[in-house]
Scaffold this motif. Structure first.
Motif, PDB file in Angstrom:
ATOM      1  N   TYR A 644      42.761  51.693  38.027  1.00 45.72           N
ATOM      2  CA  TYR A 644      41.420  51.435  38.552  1.00 45.72           C
ATOM      3  C   TYR A 644      41.146  52.247  39.810  1.00 45.72           C
ATOM      4  O   TYR A 644      40.030  52.706  40.043  1.00 45.72           O
ATOM      5  CB  TYR A 644      41.254  49.945  38.837  1.00 45.72           C
ATOM      6  CG  TYR A 644      39.832  49.545  39.150  1.00 45.72           C
ATOM      7  CD1 TYR A 644      38.895  49.379  38.134  1.00 45.72           C
ATOM      8  CD2 TYR A 644      39.419  49.326  40.458  1.00 45.72           C
ATOM      9  CE1 TYR A 644      37.585  49.014  38.409  1.00 45.72           C
ATOM     10  CE2 TYR A 644      38.121  48.964  40.747  1.00 45.72           C
ATOM     11  CZ  TYR A 644      37.201  48.800  39.726  1.00 45.72           C
ATOM     12  OH  TYR A 644      35.901  48.447  40.012  1.00 45.72           O
ATOM     13  N   LEU A 647      39.443  55.687  39.462  1.00 49.15           N
ATOM     14  CA  LEU A 647      38.057  55.779  38.998  1.00 49.15           C
ATOM     15  C   LEU A 647      37.105  55.865  40.186  1.00 49.15           C
ATOM     16  O   LEU A 647      37.309  55.203  41.211  1.00 49.15           O
ATOM     17  CB  LEU A 647      37.693  54.558  38.150  1.00 49.15           C
ATOM     18  CG  LEU A 647      38.565  54.297  36.918  1.00 49.15           C
ATOM     19  CD1 LEU A 647      38.086  53.040  36.199  1.00 49.15           C
ATOM     20  CD2 LEU A 647      38.559  55.486  35.969  1.00 49.15           C
ATOM     21  N   LYS A 649      33.072  55.609  41.830  1.00 44.63           N
ATOM     22  CA  LYS A 649      32.097  54.509  41.844  1.00 44.63           C
ATOM     23  C   LYS A 649      31.301  54.427  40.546  1.00 44.63           C
ATOM     24  O   LYS A 649      31.142  53.342  39.971  1.00 44.63           O
ATOM     25  CB  LYS A 649      31.155  54.694  43.030  1.00 44.63           C
ATOM     26  CG  LYS A 649      30.064  53.637  43.130  1.00 44.63           C
ATOM     27  CD  LYS A 649      29.192  53.879  44.349  1.00 44.63           C
ATOM     28  CE  LYS A 649      28.087  52.840  44.453  1.00 44.63           C
ATOM     29  NZ  LYS A 649      27.237  53.057  45.648  1.00 44.63           N
ATOM     30  N   GLN A 651      32.046  55.565  37.593  1.00 46.87           N
ATOM     31  CA  GLN A 651      32.919  55.178  36.484  1.00 46.87           C
ATOM     32  C   GLN A 651      33.195  53.681  36.509  1.00 46.87           C
ATOM     33  O   GLN A 651      33.241  53.021  35.462  1.00 46.87           O
ATOM     34  CB  GLN A 651      34.227  55.958  36.547  1.00 46.87           C
ATOM     35  CG  GLN A 651      34.075  57.446  36.270  1.00 46.87           C
ATOM     36  CD  GLN A 651      35.305  58.237  36.675  1.00 46.87           C
ATOM     37  OE1 GLN A 651      36.144  57.763  37.447  1.00 46.87           O
ATOM     38  NE2 GLN A 651      35.424  59.454  36.167  1.00 46.87           N
ATOM     39  N   ARG A 652      33.378  53.126  37.696  1.00 46.89           N
ATOM     40  CA  ARG A 652      33.665  51.688  37.805  1.00 46.89           C
ATOM     41  C   ARG A 652      32.479  50.853  37.335  1.00 46.89           C
ATOM     42  O   ARG A 652      32.654  49.845  36.646  1.00 46.89           O
ATOM     43  CB  ARG A 652      34.037  51.346  39.251  1.00 46.89           C
ATOM     44  CG  ARG A 652      35.346  51.979  39.704  1.00 46.89           C
ATOM     45  CD  ARG A 652      35.673  51.644  41.150  1.00 46.89           C
ATOM     46  NE  ARG A 652      36.918  52.278  41.557  1.00 46.89           N
ATOM     47  CZ  ARG A 652      37.545  52.051  42.715  1.00 46.89           C
ATOM     48  NH1 ARG A 652      37.023  51.189  43.573  1.00 46.89           N
ATOM     49  NH2 ARG A 652      38.664  52.682  43.000  1.00 46.89           N
ATOM     50  N   ILE A 686      39.119  44.150  37.426  1.00 45.81           N
ATOM     51  CA  ILE A 686      38.079  44.699  38.302  1.00 45.81           C
ATOM     52  C   ILE A 686      37.888  43.808  39.525  1.00 45.81           C
ATOM     53  O   ILE A 686      37.830  44.284  40.667  1.00 45.81           O
ATOM     54  CB  ILE A 686      36.752  44.839  37.527  1.00 45.81           C
ATOM     55  CG1 ILE A 686      36.867  45.906  36.447  1.00 45.81           C
ATOM     56  CG2 ILE A 686      35.602  45.172  38.483  1.00 45.81           C
ATOM     57  CD1 ILE A 686      35.620  46.052  35.590  1.00 45.81           C
ATOM     58  N   GLU A 690      38.615  45.680  43.032  1.00 46.17           N
ATOM     59  CA  GLU A 690      37.471  46.253  43.721  1.00 46.17           C
ATOM     60  C   GLU A 690      37.327  45.680  45.126  1.00 46.17           C
ATOM     61  O   GLU A 690      37.416  44.468  45.325  1.00 46.17           O
ATOM     62  CB  GLU A 690      36.190  45.979  42.922  1.00 46.17           C
ATOM     63  CG  GLU A 690      34.947  46.661  43.487  1.00 46.17           C
ATOM     64  CD  GLU A 690      35.111  48.153  43.555  1.00 46.17           C
ATOM     65  OE1 GLU A 690      35.132  48.673  44.696  1.00 46.17           O
ATOM     66  OE2 GLU A 690      35.222  48.803  42.496  1.00 46.17           O
ATOM     67  N   ALA A 696      29.690  46.909  40.643  1.00 48.29           N
ATOM     68  CA  ALA A 696      30.722  46.753  39.615  1.00 48.29           C
ATOM     69  C   ALA A 696      31.206  45.306  39.567  1.00 48.29           C
ATOM     70  O   ALA A 696      31.398  44.734  38.488  1.00 48.29           O
ATOM     71  CB  ALA A 696      31.885  47.699  39.888  1.00 48.29           C
TER      72      ALA A 696
END
Length: 753
Positions: A644, A647, A649, A651-652, A686, A690, A696
């Motif tokens: 993760y 990746l 922003k 892509q997330r 996620i 994150e 996201a």
């Protein structure tokens, strides 16, 4: 070579708000001192000097543009607009005290101007209208801050309503959404699309077909202006007193200015950068050493920058030193009235009123401010005089909340004679907009309305189909005419199926959509799979021919992988053949080099195509999808392999969208325990990983809420998972204090319990 100071032009007595530098010997500047200045070089080696001071009134001049030479004006024209609402046109070869032409029509400040190559003037204003002489373009909901001519018949406009609109003459072709605050500047990226900047501190790069390619983050405050260098690099200027140069999607140089704001940037044909600032100075910066200023001037500039305090005395476009403070206590008005008067007298939009009120309240704390005369109603918001939250009850809450922004309906205060109006029960789940509803009297705050489940899928369907088709044909021709790659070119049957696919998509994406003679089927998808499996990576991946500093791979627009995105979005029934989806997603992952090392930094082509892969997969999970076979399990298993942290922003957000759409499927179609567990596991990943991107997180949370809602009927959530979910979401409101995150986590917790 880095950019260094080349020239300092001082003649304005107030902020320089706009610039145009059409030649290496001409700079036009517009200022709040009520003038525009034509700066010219009498010879290439001579310094810039004021050739004409253009003044048509006594109010701020906020925009300037240039009309190329004509037979009757061999040096061209300067076009200015400002607070007096008039567009004035001056001949540059024989400037007079009065403008040669004056164009009327706007009713408020003219804050944006551009000119087409043929001489058509495009203007934008706080009256929300954009004029192109023969067209009156109405569509934005708030002030128009930026205008840009694409060609003689197409125009782009950016607005305080956070959107960008593409117009063909007087008709809106497309609306671009994504910025989180007012759009302040636009710039064309030739043969590709355009760039935009916003008060959200970001620069975004778009195709004219509607695809967001990159988000450039680096500015720490409002970004006011953009320009494109001859090399294709982007230059931006903003409230953080910097000019930034962007290459390959990265900031390669930051030029700090000894001023609070950089209001405007412009590029010259020789690659030099011109900036206009709040200190009233126009500066030229050059990457060519022969045009650098003297060592003493460079040293003096560096010393000024070093001694300049950071712009802490600024609230958006407003200097705190100009704000009303303690002196406002002598007035009968409350902070709202004082703030409104300040904005009106300083030619600033009412969108800043909350920030000014907060400043006044902060600096007058502990003092009682009069609130007499409450008969005033703000014509822009419907609100009466401002009262702090400590002393005023909230209006009734809406029964619905936007699942993407967390916003509830706007509720204003009607006139006393108006009967109470019931709150609307509908709200646009993507914009937060609804019918306006009034409230007859203040009421106690209501609990946030529940939004779950949210069953509306998110689709990525924007595209420039004709450009995509042209580029794919170009790639195929390149393969066919090279001996070493001729065997990889499309076979006649593949070429026919691809052409039929483009014909179908061209009709589907037309405005309005056209009827097609036939539909797409499995044989069309088989042709795409064959190309994905056979073509070398350089032909699979998109890029830009016009701006090589963005992508190493040269191309005009997205090709095979993005063609797959459109096919999944517009022809989902073509994927229904047994086993076809398994082969399709496997080919997509292989073509995007999914199993290649994830060690950062990823190459720009790979970053872009992973984004396109995610958007394609998001389109796969739509209303008509069939969950037969093992393809969903393979997709989720592959997605779980990507680190993760590798990746970006965009892509997330796209990954979270895949999972959200998968959750929408679970609301409509019974899913098995394996599907539920895999989607839930990816969502938790996620939420646990994150730390900065709330969008996201929010999409993942709504997806999680949908899953839990669906699990109630199918008994898919076990006790162990419930505990894990509660533990995960409990910490999120601390990391993401936004109201929408807090509300959705509370709703999910209630569902789990």
């Amino acid at each position: 070579m880095p950019y260094k100071l080349s020239a300092t032009l001082t003649a304005h007595s107030s902020d320089v708000r706009a610039l145009s530098s059409p030649t290496n010997e001409l700079i036009l500047s517009a200022s709040r001192d009520a003038t525009a200045i034509s700066w010219q070089k009498p010879s290439p080696d001579a310094p810039f000097a004021p050739a004409a001071i253009l003044k048509a009134g006594s109010r701020y001049v906020n925009s300037v543009a240039y009309i190329p030479p004509t037979p009757d004006a061999p040096k061209g024209y300067a076009v200015t607009g400002g607070q007096d609402t008039v567009i004035n046109v001056f001949r540059l070869d024989a400037p007079r005290d009065d403008p040669d032409y004056s164009l009327l029509g706007h009713t408020e400040n003219v804050c944006a101007l551009d000119v087409t190559p043929g001489g058509t003037i495009i203007s934008g204003s706080w009256d929300r209208q954009n004029f192109a002489l023969v067209h009156d373009l109405k569509g934005h909901q708030q002030s128009v801050w930026a205008v840009l001519a694409v060609d003689e018949e197409q125009y782009l406009t950016g607005s305080a309503d956070k959107t960008i609109k593409l117009w063909h003459q007087h008709k809106v072709l497309r609306t671009f959404e994504g910025h989180r605050d007012a759009v302040r500047g636009l710039a064309l990226v030739p043969d590709f699309g355009f760039a935009s900047c916003s008060n959200d501190s970001e620069v975004r790069v778009w195709t004219l077909g509607g695809d967001l390619i990159y988000t450039l983050s680096g500015h720490t405050s409002f970004v006011y202006s953009l320009t494109i260098l001859p090399s294709g690099d982007i230059v931006s200027g903003g409230e953080d007193r910097t000019v930034r140069v962007w290459q390959d999607g990265e900031c390669t140089q930051t030029i700090v200015h000894p001023a609070i704001s950089v209001w405007a940037v412009s590029s010259m044909p020789n690659g030099d950068i011109v900036s206009g600032c709040s200190d009233g100075v126009v500066r030229v910066f050059s990457a060519s050493e022969e045009r650098w200023a003297s060592q003493s001037d460079l040293k003096e500039y560096d010393e000024k920058v070093a001694s300049q305090a950071l712009p802490s005395q600024q609230v958006g476009d407003i200097k705190k030193s100009d704000l009303p403070g303690l002196e406002a206590l002598s007035l009968p008005d409350n902070p709202f009235s004082a703030a409104q008067k300040f904005l009106e007298s300083n030619d600033l939009p009412l969108t800043y009123i909350d920030e000014v009120v907060k400043f006044i309240e902060k600096n007058t704390a502990g003092v009682s401010i009069g609130t007499a005369g409450e008969d005033y109603v703000d014509p822009y918001t419907g609100a009466s005089r401002y009262r702090s939250s400590a002393s005023t009850a909230s209006a009734p809450a809406s029964s619905y909340q936007d699942p993407y922004t967390g916003a509830s309906r706007y509720t204003g205060t009607p006139q006393a004679s108006a009967p109470p109006v019931a709150a609307s029960e509908y709200m646009d789940p993507f914009t937060g907009a609804s019918r306006y509803s009034g409230a007859s009297k203040p009421a106690a705050p209501a609990a946030p309305a529940n939004i779950l489940p949210v069953g509306k899928f998110i689709a990525f369907k924007q595209a420039n189909v004709s450009a995509m088709q042209g580029k794919l044909q170009q790639f195929d021709d390149a393969l066919r005419h090279e001996i070493s790659t001729s065997s990889l070119a499309m076979y006649p049957d593949e070429s026919n199926k691809v052409e039929e696919s483009f014909d179908f998509l061209g009709a589907a994406t037309a405005t309005p959509p056209r009827k097609t003679s036939g539909s797409l089927s499995a044989i069309h998808i088989e042709a795409i799979i064959q190309i994905l499996e056979r073509w070398p990576s350089s032909q699979r991946f998109p890029g830009m021919s016009c701006a090589p500093h963005f992508f190493p791979v040269k191309a005009d627009t997205v090709v095979v992988i993005d063609l797959s995105r459109l096919l999944t979005g517009f022809a989902p029934e073509a994927f229904d053949a047994p086993g076809l989806k398994e082969r399709f997603v496997e080919a997509l992952f292989t073509a995007s080099q999914w199993n290649t090392s994830w060690t950062p930094p990823l190459s720009k082509p790979r970053e872009t195509n992973i984004l396109l892969l995610f958007r394609t997969l998001a389109n796969v999970f739509q209303e008509k999808i069939s969950l037969d076979g093992m393809w969903t399990s393979k997709v989720f298993e592959a997605l779980s392999q990507a680190p993760y942290s590798s990746l970006n922003k965009n892509q997330r957000v796209a990954l979270a969208t895949i999972l959200f759409n998968a959750s929408c499927v679970s609301l409509r179609t019974p899913v098995d325990k394996s599907f539920f567990d895999q989607v839930a596991k990816l969502i938790l990943r996620i939420l646990e990983s994150e730390t900065s991107d709330s969008e996201a997180v929010y999409r993942a949370l709504v997806g999680l809420g949908n899953l839990i809602h669906a699990s109630k009927a199918q008994n898919l959530l076990d006790a162990g998972q419930s505990g894990e979910l509660i533990q995960c979401i409990r910490a999120l409101p601390t990391t993401f204090p936004e109201e929408r995150v807090q509300n959705i986590t509370r709703e999910i917790a209630a569902l789990v319990s």
